[in-house]
Structure formats: structure tokens, C-alpha cells
Write a protein that holds these residues in place. Structure first.
Motif, PDB file in Angstrom:
ATOM      1  N   ALA A  87       9.679  39.598 -44.945  1.00  0.00           N
ATOM      2  CA  ALA A  87      10.139  38.683 -43.895  1.00  0.00           C
ATOM      3  C   ALA A  87      11.212  39.347 -43.035  1.00  0.00           C
ATOM      4  O   ALA A  87      11.259  39.150 -41.807  1.00  0.00           O
ATOM      5  N   LEU A  88      12.083  40.141 -43.656  1.00  0.00           N
ATOM      6  CA  LEU A  88      13.121  40.830 -42.898  1.00  0.00           C
ATOM      7  C   LEU A  88      12.515  41.805 -41.903  1.00  0.00           C
ATOM      8  O   LEU A  88      12.987  41.928 -40.763  1.00  0.00           O
ATOM      9  N   VAL A  90       9.658  41.665 -40.320  1.00  0.00           N
ATOM     10  CA  VAL A  90       9.098  40.953 -39.161  1.00  0.00           C
ATOM     11  C   VAL A  90      10.208  40.448 -38.237  1.00  0.00           C
ATOM     12  O   VAL A  90      10.153  40.617 -37.015  1.00  0.00           O
ATOM     13  N   THR A  91      11.217  39.826 -38.830  1.00  0.00           N
ATOM     14  CA  THR A  91      12.280  39.248 -38.001  1.00  0.00           C
ATOM     15  C   THR A  91      13.146  40.323 -37.350  1.00  0.00           C
ATOM     16  O   THR A  91      13.667  40.123 -36.251  1.00  0.00           O
ATOM     17  N   ALA A  94      11.512  41.425 -34.265  1.00  0.00           N
ATOM     18  CA  ALA A  94      11.661  40.381 -33.245  1.00  0.00           C
ATOM     19  C   ALA A  94      13.063  40.358 -32.646  1.00  0.00           C
ATOM     20  O   ALA A  94      13.253  39.956 -31.492  1.00  0.00           O
ATOM     21  N   LEU A  95      14.069  40.788 -33.414  1.00  0.00           N
ATOM     22  CA  LEU A  95      15.456  40.717 -32.957  1.00  0.00           C
ATOM     23  C   LEU A  95      15.672  41.508 -31.677  1.00  0.00           C
ATOM     24  O   LEU A  95      16.392  41.062 -30.767  1.00  0.00           O
ATOM     25  N   TYR A 110      18.357  33.355 -28.060  1.00  0.00           N
ATOM     26  CA  TYR A 110      17.239  33.928 -28.809  1.00  0.00           C
ATOM     27  C   TYR A 110      17.742  34.909 -29.859  1.00  0.00           C
ATOM     28  O   TYR A 110      17.316  34.881 -31.018  1.00  0.00           O
ATOM     29  N   VAL A 114      17.161  34.445 -33.969  1.00  0.00           N
ATOM     30  CA  VAL A 114      16.401  35.420 -34.754  1.00  0.00           C
ATOM     31  C   VAL A 114      17.307  36.122 -35.758  1.00  0.00           C
ATOM     32  O   VAL A 114      16.893  36.422 -36.887  1.00  0.00           O
ATOM     33  N   LEU A 117      17.529  34.137 -38.840  1.00  0.00           N
ATOM     34  CA  LEU A 117      16.351  34.322 -39.692  1.00  0.00           C
ATOM     35  C   LEU A 117      16.435  35.661 -40.436  1.00  0.00           C
ATOM     36  O   LEU A 117      16.078  35.741 -41.622  1.00  0.00           O
ATOM     37  N   CYS A 118      16.897  36.704 -39.757  1.00  0.00           N
ATOM     38  CA  CYS A 118      17.068  38.007 -40.406  1.00  0.00           C
ATOM     39  C   CYS A 118      18.035  37.901 -41.585  1.00  0.00           C
ATOM     40  O   CYS A 118      17.774  38.420 -42.675  1.00  0.00           O
ATOM     41  N   THR A 120      18.866  35.330 -43.372  1.00  0.00           N
ATOM     42  CA  THR A 120      18.299  34.548 -44.476  1.00  0.00           C
ATOM     43  C   THR A 120      17.301  35.381 -45.272  1.00  0.00           C
ATOM     44  O   THR A 120      17.322  35.395 -46.512  1.00  0.00           O
ATOM     45  N   ALA A 121      16.407  36.074 -44.579  1.00  0.00           N
ATOM     46  CA  ALA A 121      15.428  36.911 -45.266  1.00  0.00           C
ATOM     47  C   ALA A 121      16.115  38.022 -46.056  1.00  0.00           C
ATOM     48  O   ALA A 121      15.736  38.323 -47.200  1.00  0.00           O
TER      49      ALA A 121
END
Length: 449
Positions: A87-88, A90-91, A94-95, A110, A114, A117-118, A120-121
Motif C-alpha cells: 500500500a505504501l 502505491v500511495t 501518487a504523492l 491533494y 495522499v 495515506l502514506c 498510515t500504510a
């Protein structure tokens, strides 16, 4: 479970490509990405870097409890490691994707979302990763050896991600440079995640204890556990110093040394020595003790950083020498706290008869994440104090006061933060470093080839 085999040491250590990449690249490039690509004012950019990381302070202990519970149910922490690492990746890509939402405010929002989310993963990967040394081996010196392997690979990971990522950004240029860099780092994260999961597969761990039943019990443990609190305090202020230093590298290369190409060289000069001196720090820990080694490394690190206060007038070659000496000290201040941590966890688990590795790693990583987040924010305030001019042009001229602020933020400020840990490293608090039951005496069992 004293001596570990090469596969386990190497496999576990390769997980440092995950922690090294995520711990380094945002601290190195996110602030200049915001100030010099999105035109975010320096103080606001510092806050953007801080807010998602501050989430870790709340969430990482929760991730630790979940990891402990998963260990009791399944006998392994690999599920969280795998899910968190993927998950890290992917995020993270995206960052730096820069979707171009039409304005500085929207693009900044944005990045904040993101980055949350980074963070948290990353918690779901880093917390069990930090808990594993206390469970893979009970050997006192084996833990130091495992940690030196880990930090050596971490140095390679930081060198790879921290030196190559800016080179990719500068080589490709502009927004596309950041996008390509994000994908490159995401690939490193995936490879590190898979490596650590495969490396620890099939290796017996310590018998799972009951998880901590309540937050009240955890809070009581932390209040009574003075040695852990002090070690955590040292690690936090030193992580803050390192993060401040890293956030300054891009600015020092451009405005103090006058060449953006020096950014990768500065980073390599700082991290590269760790690949060479890990055997030295291992020997220091075995002969003089982990605590003494920690003190020596702290002094070397702080003195070298203080010398960099003269970077504006020193020849670049001498600046790189001081950076390399700082790198030697940096390697030590990474090894010894992480080698001491599993010893403290083992003692506390014996005292409480309950699992502490996961929640302790959660608290530890929360403090580390906060320190790494506060560093760029603190440096952003230093830039603002010096009158730094933010723009969409990375080559914008700066006033002399901004260059002075950059120099001090790269040298004196991190030197003071690193040195603040010294008074906390007292032998009477941490107790004797060698114990009859530390697992290194007698026959050593090799658990894998």
C-alpha cells in the motif's frame, strides 16, 4: 534462538529499503517540491510536511496493538508487513504524481491527503518491522549484529533513494521528474517488502505472549518504564536533528555551494560511510558496550555538524570531509538505540508477562515519525525567518539572510539537537548491559542456513 543465519539477517535487513526510502525521500524532496514547484510559502510547506506525519503519533501505537494481536492469532507479523509495504508503494507514487488540480490550494490539499495515506500504510509496515528483532533472537550480541546488518542495508537504501531520487528529478526536470522519481521509489519499496517477508519466512520467533489488554495498562507501563522513555527521548531529538539536516541538503547545494548537482554528492557523502563503518560500530558495541558506543557516535556526529557552520567559506572538498565524518557518527546513532531497544523489550515482557514488542515499536515509530516530520517543518521556519523567496523557479535568487539561515539550519541546529541526547544516556538508568540470561553464552543455535 541466539544466532541467526545469513538468509534471515539479509532478508530482514532488506526491509530497510522500505523504511529508508520513505524516511528519506519526503524529508529530502517534499519541501522543495512544495516551495519550488507548487509555489507554496515556506512556512505553509513545512506545516504540510508535518501534519500527515503527526498522525503517526496517534496511529502507530494502534498499529502496534493490532500487530501484537495478529501475532497471537496467526503466530506471524508478515500479513501486516506485506499489506503495509505494498500500500505504501502505491500511495508514494501518487504523492508526487502532481495531478494539476488548478491551483496551489487544491494541489496542496491533494499532497496532504495522499501523505496521510502514506503515513498510515507505512505504520502497518514499520511497526512490525521494528518489533521483529526482539522476537527473532534472544542473543544480546546477536541483536547488535542484526542491527548492524539492518543499518548497513539502510545506509545503502538511503544512498540509493536519497542520491538517485534527486538525480532523477534534476535529470528529467520539472513535474515529470517528480513523477518518475515517485515510481522509482515505489519499486524500491515493493522489492524491500517482498524481501523481508521471504527472509523471515519459516524462522521460529519467541512464543507469543498475551497482548496488552488495555490502554490503561500500556500507559502504566510507559510511566514505570524509565529506561525506555529516556532512550525514546534521545532517539526523538536525534531524529529531529537528522531530518532538519536532510531537509537542508537541496538548499545547501544550490545556495551555499552554488551547484544543484552537489545535492546527490552531499547525500552520498553523508550516508556512504555507514556502509564501511558498520563492522567498527559492531566491535565497539561488543567491547565497550552499546551505551558507550552510542555516546561516542553522538559526540562524533555533533562535532562534525558544528564544523559545517563554516560551509560558506570552506572549500567544497573540506565540506565533504566534514559531511563524511558526520556520516560515521550518524551510522552509530542509528545502530545503538535500535540494538538497545529489543533488550529493553525483553526485560519488560519478562516483568509484565505480556506482549510489548508491537505496542513498544508503535510508540517508538510514532516518536521517530514525529521527529522526521518536525525536521522539515522546523527547517521551513528557519527559511521563513531568513526571508527565503518561494517561487515556481528553483533557481530564484535569495537574499544573504536566507543563505545564512540555510547554513545554520544545516549545521548548528542539527548539531544542538543531536547533542541534546547525551545527558540522557546514563548507565545508572539503563543498568548493566550484560546479563546471564542474554542468550549469547553457551551453545549458539543457527536457525537457518
Amino acid at each position: 534462538m541466539s544466532a541467526l543465519g545469513t538468509r534471515t539477517r539479509l532478508g530482514y535487513s532488506l526491509g530497510s529499503f522500505v523504511t529508508g526510502a520513505f524516511g528519506t525521500v519526503p524529508g529530502l524532496l517534499l519541501l522543495p517540491y512544495l516551495t519550488d514547484t507548487l509555489a507554496v510559502p515556506a512556512a505553509a510547506a513545512g506545516a504540510i510536511v508535518l501534519l500527515p506525519k503527526a498522525w503517526d503519533v496517534v496511529f502507530n501505537p494502534v498499529a502496534g496493538r493490532l500487530s501484537d494481536a495478529d501475532l497471537v492469532r496467526r503466530g506471524s507479523r508478515t500479513r501486516s508487513l506485506l499489506a503495509g509495504g505494498l500500500a505504501l508503494a502505491v500511495t508514494f507514487a501518487a504523492l508526487f504524481a502532481h495531478p494539476g488540480l488548478g491551483g496551489t490550494g487544491a494541489d496542496s490539499a491533494y499532497v496532504v491527503a495522499v501523505f496521510f495515506l502514506c503515513a498510515t500504510a507505512f505504520a502497518f509496515f514499520q511497526v512490525p518491522f521494528n518489533a521483529l528483532p526482539a522476537e527473532l533472537t534472544g542473543g544480546y550480541h546477536e541483536r547488535t549484529r542484526l542491527t548492524t546488518w539492518r543499518i548497513a542495508v539502510l545506509a545503502l537504501a538511503i544512498l540509493t533513494s536519497g542520491a538517485v531520487a534527486p538525480a532523477v528529478v534534476n535529470g528529467v526536470g520539472g513535474v515529470d521528474g517528480y513523477r518518475v522519481m515517485g515510481v522509482f521509489v515505489a519499486v524500491l519499496i515493493v522489492l524491500g517488502t517482498v524481501a523481508v517477508v521471504l527472509g523471515i519466512r519459516g524462522v521460529p520467533t519467541a512464543t507469543p505472549r498475551r497482548p496488552t489488554p488495555s490502554w490503561r495498562e500500556l500507559a502504566a507501563t510507559m510511566r514505570q518504564w524509565r529506561s525506555f522513555r529516556l532512550l525514546l527521548g534521545v532517539y526523538f531529538v536525534q531524529a529531529l536533528g537528522v531530518a532538519t539536516l536532510l531537509a537542508a541538503v537541496s538548499y545547501v547545494a544550490r545556495y551555499v555551494l552554488g551547484d544543484a548537482g552537489y545535492q546527490s554528492l552531499l547525500f552520498a557523502g553523508f550516508v556512504g560511510p555507514a556502509l564501511l563503518v558498520m563492522p567498527l560500530w559492531d566491535r565497539v558495541g561488543r567491547s565497550g558496550g552499546k551505551l558507550a558506543g552510542f555516546r561516542i557516535a553522538t559526540v562524533a556526529f555533533a562535532v562534525a555538524l558544528a564544523g559545517l557552520a563554516f560551509a560558506r567559506v570552506l572549500p567544497p572538498a573540506l565540506v565533504f570531509v566534514l559531511v563524511a565524518v558526520a556520516g560515521v557518527g550518524y551510522a552509530g546513532v542509528q545502530v545503538f538505540p535500535l540494538a538497545l531497544l529489543p533488550d529493553l523489550i525483553t526485560e519488560e515482557e519478562r516483568r509484565t508477562k505480556a506482549a510489548r514488542a508491537g505496542v513498544t515499536a508503535g510508540v517508538w515509530t510514532a516518536a521517530e515519525a514525529l521527529g522526521l516530520a518536525l525536521g522539515p517543518s522546523l527547517f521551513g521556519l528557519v527559511l521563513s525567518w531568513g526571508g527565503y523567496v518561494s517561487s515556481t523557479n528553483a533557481a530564484a535568487s535569495q537574499p544573504d539572510s536566507a543563505v545564512t539561515a540555510i547554513t545554520l539550519g544545516f549545521s548548528v541546529l542539527p548539531a544542538v539537537l543531536v547533542a541534546l541526547g547525551l545527558p540522557l544516556l546514563r548507565q545508572k538508568v539503563f543498568g548493566p548491559e550484560r546479563r546471564p540470561h542474554d542468550g549469547d553464552s553457551g551453545e549458539r543455535k543457527v536457525v537457518d542456513a
